[in-house]
Design a protein around this motif. Structure first.
Motif, PDB file in Angstrom:
ATOM      1  N   UNK A  84       0.831  -1.195   0.000  1.00  0.00           N
ATOM      2  CA  UNK A  84       0.000   0.000   0.000  1.00  0.00           C
ATOM      3  C   UNK A  84       0.867   1.248   0.000  1.00  0.00           C
ATOM      4  N   UNK A  85       0.536   2.187  -0.883  1.00  0.00           N
ATOM      5  CA  UNK A  85       1.226   3.468  -0.926  1.00  0.00           C
ATOM      6  C   UNK A  85       0.730   4.342   0.221  1.00  0.00           C
ATOM      7  N   UNK A  86       1.671   4.884   0.978  1.00  0.00           N
ATOM      8  CA  UNK A  86       1.366   5.830   2.056  1.00  0.00           C
ATOM      9  C   UNK A  86       2.113   7.110   1.721  1.00  0.00           C
ATOM     10  N   UNK A  87       1.404   8.244   1.821  1.00  0.00           N
ATOM     11  CA  UNK A  87       2.052   9.492   1.426  1.00  0.00           C
ATOM     12  C   UNK A  87       1.534  10.656   2.248  1.00  0.00           C
ATOM     13  N   UNK A  88       2.300  11.720   2.246  1.00  0.00           N
ATOM     14  CA  UNK A  88       1.829  12.976   2.807  1.00  0.00           C
ATOM     15  C   UNK A  88       1.067  13.687   1.696  1.00  0.00           C
ATOM     16  N   UNK A  89      -0.183  14.047   1.991  1.00  0.00           N
ATOM     17  CA  UNK A  89      -1.024  14.702   1.013  1.00  0.00           C
ATOM     18  C   UNK A  89      -0.824  16.200   0.914  1.00  0.00           C
ATOM     19  N   UNK A  90       0.113  16.756   1.670  1.00  0.00           N
ATOM     20  CA  UNK A  90       0.454  18.174   1.509  1.00  0.00           C
ATOM     21  C   UNK A  90       1.276  18.260   0.222  1.00  0.00           C
ATOM     22  N   UNK A  91       0.775  18.966  -0.754  1.00  0.00           N
ATOM     23  CA  UNK A  91       1.340  18.931  -2.105  1.00  0.00           C
ATOM     24  C   UNK A  91       2.860  19.087  -2.152  1.00  0.00           C
ATOM     25  N   UNK A  92       3.451  20.129  -1.539  1.00  0.00           N
ATOM     26  CA  UNK A  92       4.911  20.235  -1.672  1.00  0.00           C
ATOM     27  C   UNK A  92       5.652  19.074  -1.013  1.00  0.00           C
ATOM     28  N   UNK A  93       5.088  18.491   0.033  1.00  0.00           N
ATOM     29  CA  UNK A  93       5.752  17.351   0.684  1.00  0.00           C
ATOM     30  C   UNK A  93       5.753  16.135  -0.240  1.00  0.00           C
ATOM     31  N   UNK A 106       5.565  16.233  -3.486  1.00  0.00           N
ATOM     32  CA  UNK A 106       6.468  16.560  -4.592  1.00  0.00           C
ATOM     33  C   UNK A 106       7.936  16.386  -4.196  1.00  0.00           C
ATOM     34  N   UNK A 107       8.230  16.512  -2.899  1.00  0.00           N
ATOM     35  CA  UNK A 107       9.596  16.318  -2.395  1.00  0.00           C
ATOM     36  C   UNK A 107       9.899  14.851  -2.101  1.00  0.00           C
ATOM     37  N   UNK A 108       8.938  13.958  -2.345  1.00  0.00           N
ATOM     38  CA  UNK A 108       9.179  12.527  -2.157  1.00  0.00           C
ATOM     39  C   UNK A 108       8.760  11.980  -0.806  1.00  0.00           C
ATOM     40  N   UNK A 109       7.834  12.632  -0.132  1.00  0.00           N
ATOM     41  CA  UNK A 109       7.402  12.178   1.188  1.00  0.00           C
ATOM     42  C   UNK A 109       6.324  11.108   1.024  1.00  0.00           C
ATOM     43  N   UNK A 110       6.789   9.893   0.731  1.00  0.00           N
ATOM     44  CA  UNK A 110       5.898   8.745   0.610  1.00  0.00           C
ATOM     45  C   UNK A 110       6.686   7.480   0.918  1.00  0.00           C
TER      46      UNK A 110
END
Length: 127
Positions: free
Chosen positions: A106-115, A117-121
């Motif tokens: 399962x993909x887990x990510x930060x949904x704050x757009x710039x985060x 985009x910076x690879x926070x997943x």
């Protein structure tokens, strides 16, 4: 983070003291287990179904935070199985718990757009 030293007493959560990473990048659990997402700062937990990859996320589907101006939040519902609390309505430091009943990755990510985009997943591997 604690370099330079971080003083959070009595209830101070300075933004520059937050570590913008998902650690570990791959969490391994058994079916029926849970993952505790320990959040420090303005972050938004999103979990996508088995096999979803970061390149499949439509980062153009956005919503604003509810209670404050700030970076937009990703709102792609395709294959999303969990969307966490609106970070603008929550304390900076909190825990969100997600249950994973079925095997998969399962993909887990930060949904704050710039985060994002910076690879926070990262991924939760259930097997």
């Amino acid at each position: 983070m604690n370099s330079p030293p971080l003083d959070r007493f009595p209830n101070n959560s300075p933004i520059l003291g937050n570590h913008h990473r998902l650690t570990p990048e791959i969490a391994r659990i058994r079916p029926g287990g849970t993952v505790n997402f320990i959040i420090g700062g303005f972050h938004h937990v999103l979990v996508y179904d088995d096999g979803t990859q970061p390149a499949q996320i439509n980062a153009g589907l956005l919503i604003p935070p509810t209670n404050q101006p700030g970076p937009p939040l990703i709102a792609d519902p395709n294959r999303r199985i969990y969307r966490g609390l609106d970070p603008s309505t929550q304390p900076q430091d909190r825990v969100e718990v997600v249950h994973f009943p079925n095997p998969g990755t399962y993909l887990v990510m930060c949904g704050v757009l710039p985060h994002f985009q910076e690879g926070m997943f990262g991924f939760v591997r259930v097997k």
